[in-house]
Design a protein around this motif. Structure first.
Motif, mmCIF file in Angstrom:
data_model
loop_
_atom_site.group_PDB
_atom_site.id
_atom_site.type_symbol
_atom_site.label_atom_id
_atom_site.label_comp_id
_atom_site.label_asym_id
_atom_site.label_seq_id
_atom_site.Cartn_x
_atom_site.Cartn_y
_atom_site.Cartn_z
ATOM 1 N N GLY A 96 -4.958 -4.316 3.388
ATOM 2 C CA GLY A 96 -4.961 -5.689 2.907
ATOM 3 C C GLY A 96 -3.572 -6.199 2.607
ATOM 4 O O GLY A 96 -2.606 -5.438 2.557
ATOM 5 N N VAL A 97 -3.470 -7.494 2.396
ATOM 6 C CA VAL A 97 -2.241 -8.213 2.088
ATOM 7 C C VAL A 97 -1.209 -8.069 3.213
ATOM 8 O O VAL A 97 -0.128 -7.499 3.046
ATOM 9 C CB VAL A 97 -1.633 -7.773 0.736
ATOM 10 N N GLY A 118 -0.635 -0.067 1.566
ATOM 11 C CA GLY A 118 0.713 0.101 2.111
ATOM 12 C C GLY A 118 0.730 0.773 3.467
ATOM 13 O O GLY A 118 0.549 1.986 3.571
ATOM 14 N N HIS A 119 0.920 -0.020 4.551
ATOM 15 C CA HIS A 119 0.952 0.514 5.905
ATOM 16 C C HIS A 119 1.950 -0.247 6.774
ATOM 17 O O HIS A 119 2.290 -1.398 6.481
ATOM 18 C CB HIS A 119 -0.422 0.398 6.587
ATOM 19 N N LEU A 120 2.363 0.399 7.853
ATOM 20 C CA LEU A 120 3.047 -0.264 8.952
ATOM 21 C C LEU A 120 2.132 -0.121 10.163
ATOM 22 O O LEU A 120 1.853 0.987 10.612
ATOM 23 C CB LEU A 120 4.412 0.366 9.243
ATOM 24 N N ALA A 139 2.592 3.959 4.589
ATOM 25 C CA ALA A 139 3.890 3.757 3.926
ATOM 26 C C ALA A 139 3.641 4.029 2.438
ATOM 27 O O ALA A 139 3.297 5.143 2.067
ATOM 28 C CB ALA A 139 4.409 2.349 4.195
ATOM 29 N N ALA A 140 3.773 2.999 1.593
ATOM 30 C CA ALA A 140 3.456 3.147 0.180
ATOM 31 C C ALA A 140 3.083 1.777 -0.358
ATOM 32 O O ALA A 140 3.277 0.751 0.311
ATOM 33 C CB ALA A 140 4.636 3.727 -0.598
ATOM 34 N N ASN A 159 9.020 -0.693 0.177
ATOM 35 C CA ASN A 159 7.688 -0.696 -0.439
ATOM 36 C C ASN A 159 7.684 -1.311 -1.830
ATOM 37 O O ASN A 159 7.627 -0.622 -2.841
ATOM 38 C CB ASN A 159 7.155 0.739 -0.503
ATOM 39 N N THR A 160 7.753 -2.638 -1.870
ATOM 40 C CA THR A 160 7.591 -3.381 -3.119
ATOM 41 C C THR A 160 7.307 -4.839 -2.781
ATOM 42 O O THR A 160 7.998 -5.426 -1.946
ATOM 43 C CB THR A 160 8.844 -3.345 -4.008
ATOM 44 N N LEU A 161 6.314 -5.426 -3.428
ATOM 45 C CA LEU A 161 6.041 -6.851 -3.295
ATOM 46 C C LEU A 161 6.152 -7.493 -4.673
ATOM 47 O O LEU A 161 5.224 -7.440 -5.491
ATOM 48 C CB LEU A 161 4.654 -7.097 -2.705
#
Length: 211
Positions: A96-97, A118-120, A139-140, A159-161
């Motif tokens: 998601g996102v 968290g994915h690519l 990813a994370a 890995n941060t939003l």
């Protein structure tokens, strides 16, 4: 030019559902298009629009943060406007996102980050109107921006939003672009309790990846 209907700051309180099309030569707005067929207000929150380099007819992909989907905007020469429709639902792979997008040098691969968990994701876009998911690499939490090396050997996923709960891991995931596998993680900032909110390589090492 195609522009997303939201930017990241107000989108949490007032998520939109459409993208706008502007004629650059005149500044005229050609129209707006919903990114999904859901009833309004859909609140899909389109985040990023990116054109596939060299595509005929022109086609742009759109990531929809709340909708959890990837849409395609395909130019129709007859109507002189874009036709927009969803082409992939990240919920089918429990992601998601969706946020950022990038292309490989050949233009037949699309890379998309999703922040939760968290994915690519790597898509085959050799048939532009029908992206086909090839891989979803872990990813994370908060997978967001990606930096690609100029020799196209490695990708670095930040890995941060916006330091949001559940999307603030703080690490950087290293991906081998030849094997398309995760090969490591950089935890320097994470160990210090810091969250990197962007990533870019210095010019001599950086590949624009379609940007």
């Amino acid at each position: 030019m195609v522009v997303a209907g939201d930017d990241i700051s107000p989108v949490f309180d007032y998520p939109g559902e459409a993208i706008g099309v502007i004629e650059l030569s005149t500044g005229k707005t050609i129209g707006t298009h919903k990114v999904s067929s859901k009833p309004s207000p859909a609140g899909d929150a389109p985040v990023e629009v990116l054109f596939l380099p060299g595509a005929t007819p022109p086609i742009a992909y759109v990531t929809n943060m709340y909708g959890g989907t990837l849409s395609a905007a395909v130019w129709n020469p007859g109507t002189k406007d874009f036709e927009v429709s969803p082409v992939f639902d990240f919920g089918t792979v429990k992601a998601g996102v969706p946020l950022e997008m990038y292309f490989n040098p050949k233009g037949d691969r699309l890379y998309v980050t999703t922040a939760k968990p968290g994915h690519l994701h790597i898509f085959d876009v050799s048939i532009p109107k029908s992206p086909r998911l090839l891989k979803s690499l872990p990813a994370a939490e908060g997978a967001h921006h990606v930096a690609f090396t100029a020799d196209w050997k490695y990708a670095f996923v930040q890995n941060t939003l916006l330091s949001l709960p559940g999307m603030s891991d703080g690490s950087v995931t290293i991906v081998d672009l030849t094997t398309e596998e995760v090969v490591g993680s950089i935890d320097t900032l994470k160990k210090k309790g810091l969250n990197p909110n962007s990533i870019v390589l210095l010019p001599q090492w950086n590949h624009p990846a379609g940007h």
